[in-house]
Design a protein around this motif. Structure first.
Motif, mmCIF file in Angstrom:
data_model
loop_
_atom_site.group_PDB
_atom_site.id
_atom_site.type_symbol
_atom_site.label_atom_id
_atom_site.label_comp_id
_atom_site.label_asym_id
_atom_site.label_seq_id
_atom_site.Cartn_x
_atom_site.Cartn_y
_atom_site.Cartn_z
ATOM 1 N N MET A 1 0.811 -1.190 0.000
ATOM 2 C CA MET A 1 0.000 0.000 0.000
ATOM 3 C C MET A 1 0.864 1.267 0.000
ATOM 4 O O MET A 1 0.525 2.228 -0.643
ATOM 5 N N ASN A 2 1.964 1.223 0.751
ATOM 6 C CA ASN A 2 2.823 2.397 0.807
ATOM 7 C C ASN A 2 4.033 2.256 -0.116
ATOM 8 O O ASN A 2 4.998 2.980 0.014
ATOM 9 N N GLY A 3 3.991 1.303 -1.074
ATOM 10 C CA GLY A 3 5.071 1.141 -2.034
ATOM 11 C C GLY A 3 6.195 0.256 -1.547
ATOM 12 O O GLY A 3 7.260 0.237 -2.139
ATOM 13 N N THR A 4 5.987 -0.494 -0.500
ATOM 14 C CA THR A 4 7.033 -1.379 0.013
ATOM 15 C C THR A 4 6.403 -2.676 0.531
ATOM 16 O O THR A 4 5.244 -2.707 0.882
ATOM 17 N N ASN A 5 7.178 -3.726 0.533
ATOM 18 C CA ASN A 5 6.772 -4.966 1.182
ATOM 19 C C ASN A 5 8.014 -5.569 1.815
ATOM 20 O O ASN A 5 9.045 -4.907 1.926
ATOM 21 N N PHE A 6 7.973 -6.819 2.207
ATOM 22 C CA PHE A 6 9.102 -7.403 2.931
ATOM 23 C C PHE A 6 10.373 -7.468 2.097
ATOM 24 O O PHE A 6 11.461 -7.549 2.636
ATOM 25 N N LYS A 7 10.278 -7.387 0.784
ATOM 26 C CA LYS A 7 11.433 -7.606 -0.070
ATOM 27 C C LYS A 7 11.674 -6.499 -1.079
ATOM 28 O O LYS A 7 12.777 -6.358 -1.581
ATOM 29 N N HIS A 8 10.686 -5.711 -1.411
ATOM 30 C CA HIS A 8 10.797 -4.722 -2.471
ATOM 31 C C HIS A 8 10.460 -3.320 -1.982
ATOM 32 O O HIS A 8 9.640 -3.150 -1.095
ATOM 33 N N ASN A 9 11.083 -2.329 -2.616
ATOM 34 C CA ASN A 9 10.765 -0.925 -2.414
ATOM 35 C C ASN A 9 10.562 -0.284 -3.769
ATOM 36 O O ASN A 9 11.077 -0.754 -4.777
ATOM 37 N N VAL A 10 9.858 0.823 -3.790
ATOM 38 C CA VAL A 10 9.658 1.559 -5.026
ATOM 39 C C VAL A 10 10.951 2.288 -5.374
ATOM 40 O O VAL A 10 11.606 2.867 -4.510
ATOM 41 N N LEU A 11 11.340 2.260 -6.648
ATOM 42 C CA LEU A 11 12.525 2.964 -7.117
ATOM 43 C C LEU A 11 12.222 4.453 -7.188
ATOM 44 O O LEU A 11 11.317 4.880 -7.889
ATOM 45 N N PHE B 1 20.911 0.664 -10.346
ATOM 46 C CA PHE B 1 21.181 -0.325 -11.395
ATOM 47 C C PHE B 1 20.960 -1.753 -10.908
ATOM 48 O O PHE B 1 20.934 -2.680 -11.705
ATOM 49 N N LEU B 2 20.798 -1.963 -9.603
ATOM 50 C CA LEU B 2 20.545 -3.301 -9.068
ATOM 51 C C LEU B 2 19.054 -3.586 -8.877
ATOM 52 O O LEU B 2 18.690 -4.605 -8.312
ATOM 53 N N THR B 3 18.198 -2.698 -9.357
ATOM 54 C CA THR B 3 16.761 -2.897 -9.167
ATOM 55 C C THR B 3 16.220 -3.951 -10.124
ATOM 56 O O THR B 3 16.833 -4.289 -11.125
ATOM 57 N N ASP B 4 15.036 -4.453 -9.802
ATOM 58 C CA ASP B 4 14.363 -5.451 -10.636
ATOM 59 C C ASP B 4 13.793 -4.754 -11.869
ATOM 60 O O ASP B 4 12.748 -4.112 -11.792
ATOM 61 N N VAL B 5 14.485 -4.873 -13.001
ATOM 62 C CA VAL B 5 14.043 -4.192 -14.214
ATOM 63 C C VAL B 5 13.968 -5.122 -15.424
ATOM 64 O O VAL B 5 13.566 -4.698 -16.488
ATOM 65 N N ILE B 6 14.349 -6.381 -15.292
ATOM 66 C CA ILE B 6 14.367 -7.306 -16.421
ATOM 67 C C ILE B 6 13.106 -8.166 -16.346
ATOM 68 O O ILE B 6 12.934 -8.958 -15.418
ATOM 69 N N TYR B 7 12.226 -8.006 -17.317
ATOM 70 C CA TYR B 7 10.966 -8.763 -17.342
ATOM 71 C C TYR B 7 11.216 -10.156 -17.904
ATOM 72 O O TYR B 7 11.835 -10.311 -18.956
ATOM 73 N N SER C 1 7.325 -15.972 -18.616
ATOM 74 C CA SER C 1 7.382 -17.429 -18.509
ATOM 75 C C SER C 1 6.037 -17.918 -18.002
ATOM 76 O O SER C 1 5.041 -17.202 -18.080
ATOM 77 N N ILE C 2 6.013 -19.117 -17.465
ATOM 78 C CA ILE C 2 4.765 -19.649 -16.897
ATOM 79 C C ILE C 2 4.266 -18.715 -15.802
ATOM 80 O O ILE C 2 3.085 -18.407 -15.729
ATOM 81 N N ILE C 3 5.194 -18.263 -14.964
ATOM 82 C CA ILE C 3 4.879 -17.281 -13.927
ATOM 83 C C ILE C 3 5.666 -16.019 -14.266
ATOM 84 O O ILE C 3 6.867 -15.957 -14.003
ATOM 85 N N PRO C 4 5.028 -15.004 -14.883
ATOM 86 C CA PRO C 4 5.768 -13.790 -15.249
ATOM 87 C C PRO C 4 6.327 -13.104 -14.007
ATOM 88 O O PRO C 4 5.675 -13.031 -12.975
ATOM 89 N N ARG C 5 7.555 -12.618 -14.117
ATOM 90 C CA ARG C 5 8.172 -11.934 -12.988
ATOM 91 C C ARG C 5 9.235 -10.975 -13.490
ATOM 92 O O ARG C 5 9.588 -10.973 -14.653
ATOM 93 N N VAL C 6 9.738 -10.184 -12.578
ATOM 94 C CA VAL C 6 10.773 -9.206 -12.884
ATOM 95 C C VAL C 6 11.986 -9.556 -12.038
ATOM 96 O O VAL C 6 11.866 -9.828 -10.842
ATOM 97 N N ILE C 7 13.176 -9.601 -12.672
ATOM 98 C CA ILE C 7 14.395 -9.939 -11.944
ATOM 99 C C ILE C 7 15.420 -8.830 -12.120
ATOM 100 O O ILE C 7 15.238 -7.920 -12.917
ATOM 101 N N SER C 8 16.517 -8.927 -11.372
ATOM 102 C CA SER C 8 17.579 -7.923 -11.430
ATOM 103 C C SER C 8 18.887 -8.560 -11.872
ATOM 104 O O SER C 8 18.999 -9.782 -11.972
ATOM 105 N N ILE C 9 19.881 -7.722 -12.100
ATOM 106 C CA ILE C 9 21.220 -8.197 -12.445
ATOM 107 C C ILE C 9 21.770 -9.079 -11.317
ATOM 108 O O ILE C 9 22.402 -10.109 -11.568
#
Length: 72
Positions: free
Chosen positions: A1-11, A19-25, A28-36
């Motif tokens: 709700m406030n742009g954060t959860n246990f693992k992610h924050n808003v850029l 540059f280490l943020t999750d930006v690579i889409y 796949s079977i379960i679409p997701r975003v990963i980082s370098i």
């Protein structure tokens, strides 16, 4: 709700190391975003498993204190 959860924050502009943020889409079977960093972790795990699979582990060598990870 406030742009954060246990693992992610808003850029934002105040973010450290953007540059280490999750930006690579990954579509796949379960679409997701990963980082370098995720790619480096997967590559390291793959190389570790490959190294351990290429060299058989001998229990006798382990008892004698010999390293099984180095090539002889």
């Amino acid at each position: 709700m406030n742009g954060t959860n246990f693992k992610h924050n808003v850029l934002t502009e105040a973010s450290n190391l953007p540059f280490l943020t999750d930006v690579i889409y990954m579509p796949s079977i379960i679409p997701r975003v990963i980082s370098i960093g995720d790619i480096f972790i997967m590559l390291g795990a793959f190389l570790l498993i490959q190294r351990l699979m290429n060299k058989p582990i001998s229990l006798l060598q382990l008892r004698e204190g010999k390293s099984y990870a180095t090539k002889s």
